[in-house]
Write a protein that holds these residues in place. Structure first.
Motif, mmCIF file in Angstrom:
data_model
loop_
_atom_site.group_PDB
_atom_site.id
_atom_site.type_symbol
_atom_site.label_atom_id
_atom_site.label_comp_id
_atom_site.label_asym_id
_atom_site.label_seq_id
_atom_site.Cartn_x
_atom_site.Cartn_y
_atom_site.Cartn_z
ATOM 1 N N ASP A 86 0.771 -1.156 0.137
ATOM 2 C CA ASP A 86 0.020 0.088 -0.055
ATOM 3 C C ASP A 86 0.770 1.158 -0.015
ATOM 4 O OD1 ASP A 86 -2.275 -1.522 -0.055
ATOM 5 O OD2 ASP A 86 -2.768 -1.464 1.968
ATOM 6 N N VAL A 87 1.891 1.341 0.980
ATOM 7 C CA VAL A 87 2.640 2.471 0.977
ATOM 8 C C VAL A 87 3.589 2.503 -0.370
ATOM 9 C CG1 VAL A 87 5.054 3.094 2.009
ATOM 10 C CG2 VAL A 87 3.018 2.253 3.275
ATOM 11 N N ALA A 88 4.013 1.473 -0.989
ATOM 12 C CA ALA A 88 4.798 1.555 -2.151
ATOM 13 C C ALA A 88 3.727 2.050 -3.272
ATOM 14 C CB ALA A 88 5.208 0.131 -2.559
ATOM 15 N N VAL A 89 2.545 1.604 -3.347
ATOM 16 C CA VAL A 89 1.629 2.265 -4.265
ATOM 17 C C VAL A 89 1.604 3.622 -4.136
ATOM 18 C CG1 VAL A 89 -0.749 2.152 -5.298
ATOM 19 C CG2 VAL A 89 0.755 -0.024 -4.782
ATOM 20 N N PHE A 90 1.410 4.101 -2.911
ATOM 21 C CA PHE A 90 1.177 5.505 -2.637
ATOM 22 C C PHE A 90 2.409 6.366 -3.238
ATOM 23 C CE2 PHE A 90 1.058 8.968 0.443
ATOM 24 C CZ PHE A 90 0.027 9.754 -0.049
ATOM 25 N N GLU A 91 3.505 5.877 -3.100
ATOM 26 C CA GLU A 91 4.757 6.320 -3.188
ATOM 27 C C GLU A 91 4.664 6.431 -4.723
ATOM 28 O OE1 GLU A 91 8.048 4.774 -1.205
ATOM 29 O OE2 GLU A 91 7.639 5.373 0.808
ATOM 30 N N ILE A 92 4.460 5.659 -5.450
ATOM 31 C CA ILE A 92 4.574 5.748 -6.738
ATOM 32 C C ILE A 92 3.680 6.705 -7.343
ATOM 33 C CG2 ILE A 92 4.034 4.246 -8.993
ATOM 34 C CD1 ILE A 92 5.045 1.812 -7.661
ATOM 35 N N ILE A 93 2.517 6.878 -6.766
ATOM 36 C CA ILE A 93 1.408 7.682 -7.403
ATOM 37 C C ILE A 93 1.801 9.335 -6.958
ATOM 38 C CG2 ILE A 93 -0.903 8.636 -6.723
ATOM 39 C CD1 ILE A 93 -1.800 5.828 -6.551
ATOM 40 N N ALA A 146 4.956 10.079 -6.865
ATOM 41 C CA ALA A 146 6.239 10.412 -7.405
ATOM 42 C C ALA A 146 5.715 10.610 -8.925
ATOM 43 C CB ALA A 146 7.121 8.907 -7.541
ATOM 44 N N TYR A 147 4.526 9.884 -9.428
ATOM 45 C CA TYR A 147 3.792 10.530 -10.587
ATOM 46 C C TYR A 147 3.611 11.787 -10.641
ATOM 47 C CZ TYR A 147 0.826 10.748 -14.701
ATOM 48 O OH TYR A 147 0.125 11.178 -15.857
ATOM 49 N N LYS A 171 6.567 13.987 -11.153
ATOM 50 C CA LYS A 171 7.402 13.769 -12.491
ATOM 51 C C LYS A 171 6.467 13.769 -13.722
ATOM 52 C CE LYS A 171 10.551 10.989 -9.831
ATOM 53 N NZ LYS A 171 11.487 11.843 -9.638
ATOM 54 N N ARG A 172 5.301 13.438 -13.442
ATOM 55 C CA ARG A 172 4.440 13.271 -14.596
ATOM 56 C C ARG A 172 4.821 12.144 -15.842
ATOM 57 N NH1 ARG A 172 -0.489 14.899 -12.986
ATOM 58 N NH2 ARG A 172 -0.431 16.989 -12.280
ATOM 59 N N ASP A 173 5.400 11.185 -15.503
ATOM 60 C CA ASP A 173 6.013 10.005 -16.297
ATOM 61 C C ASP A 173 5.968 8.852 -15.336
ATOM 62 O OD1 ASP A 173 8.159 8.146 -16.975
ATOM 63 O OD2 ASP A 173 8.258 9.813 -18.528
ATOM 64 N N TRP A 174 5.113 7.921 -15.611
ATOM 65 C CA TRP A 174 4.973 6.799 -14.844
ATOM 66 C C TRP A 174 6.094 5.871 -14.805
ATOM 67 C CZ3 TRP A 174 1.503 5.941 -11.680
ATOM 68 C CH2 TRP A 174 0.043 6.606 -11.710
ATOM 69 N N LYS A 175 7.062 5.629 -15.855
ATOM 70 C CA LYS A 175 8.251 4.879 -15.790
ATOM 71 C C LYS A 175 9.186 5.453 -14.947
ATOM 72 C CE LYS A 175 11.512 4.787 -19.148
ATOM 73 N NZ LYS A 175 12.004 4.672 -20.410
ATOM 74 N N GLU A 176 9.348 6.917 -14.839
ATOM 75 C CA GLU A 176 10.335 7.544 -14.158
ATOM 76 C C GLU A 176 9.765 7.357 -12.545
ATOM 77 O OE1 GLU A 176 11.779 11.578 -14.327
ATOM 78 O OE2 GLU A 176 11.824 11.227 -16.721
ATOM 79 N N ALA A 177 8.449 7.582 -12.242
ATOM 80 C CA ALA A 177 8.027 7.258 -11.009
ATOM 81 C C ALA A 177 8.231 5.995 -10.560
ATOM 82 C CB ALA A 177 6.324 7.770 -11.115
ATOM 83 N N PHE A 178 7.862 5.158 -11.290
ATOM 84 C CA PHE A 178 8.154 3.320 -10.807
ATOM 85 C C PHE A 178 9.268 3.356 -10.565
ATOM 86 C CE2 PHE A 178 8.636 -0.931 -11.570
ATOM 87 C CZ PHE A 178 7.633 -1.438 -10.844
ATOM 88 N N PHE A 179 10.402 3.593 -11.342
ATOM 89 C CA PHE A 179 11.707 3.116 -11.167
ATOM 90 C C PHE A 179 12.252 4.148 -10.098
ATOM 91 C CE2 PHE A 179 10.921 1.164 -14.945
ATOM 92 C CZ PHE A 179 11.497 -0.218 -14.544
ATOM 93 N N SER A 180 11.937 5.138 -9.850
ATOM 94 C CA SER A 180 12.326 6.060 -8.338
ATOM 95 C C SER A 180 11.904 5.367 -7.346
ATOM 96 C CB SER A 180 11.890 7.615 -8.562
ATOM 97 O OG SER A 180 10.584 7.539 -8.439
#
Length: 66
Positions: free
Chosen positions: A9-16, A18-19, A22-31
């Motif tokens: 849950d925390v990881a998904v929240f952090e990815i969102i 970050a998106y 950054k407005r870039d899903w790939k950058e958000a996911f890998f960050s």
């Protein structure tokens, strides 16, 4: 199991979050993804990482082609 669900849950929240920055899903996911896992986007993996992932299968294929 409950701890894993909280972590996910925390990881998904952090990815969102970050998106949204950054407005870039790939950058958000890998960050957010831990670098030690060695994840790379599909199509961007170099040959050495592909061999490391598949292990012995590539060795068999290499010996067959010689």
């Amino acid at each position: 199991v409950k701890e894993l669900m909280v972590f996910l849950d925390v990881a998904v929240f952090e990815i969102i979050l970050a998106y949204l920055e950054k407005r870039d899903w790939k950058e958000a996911f890998f960050s957010v993804l831990p670098q030690r896992k060695g994840a790379v986007p599909l199509g961007e993996a170099n040959n050495s990482s592909k061999r490391a992932l598949s292990g012995k299968e590539d060795e068999d294929n290499d010996s067959d082609s010689n």
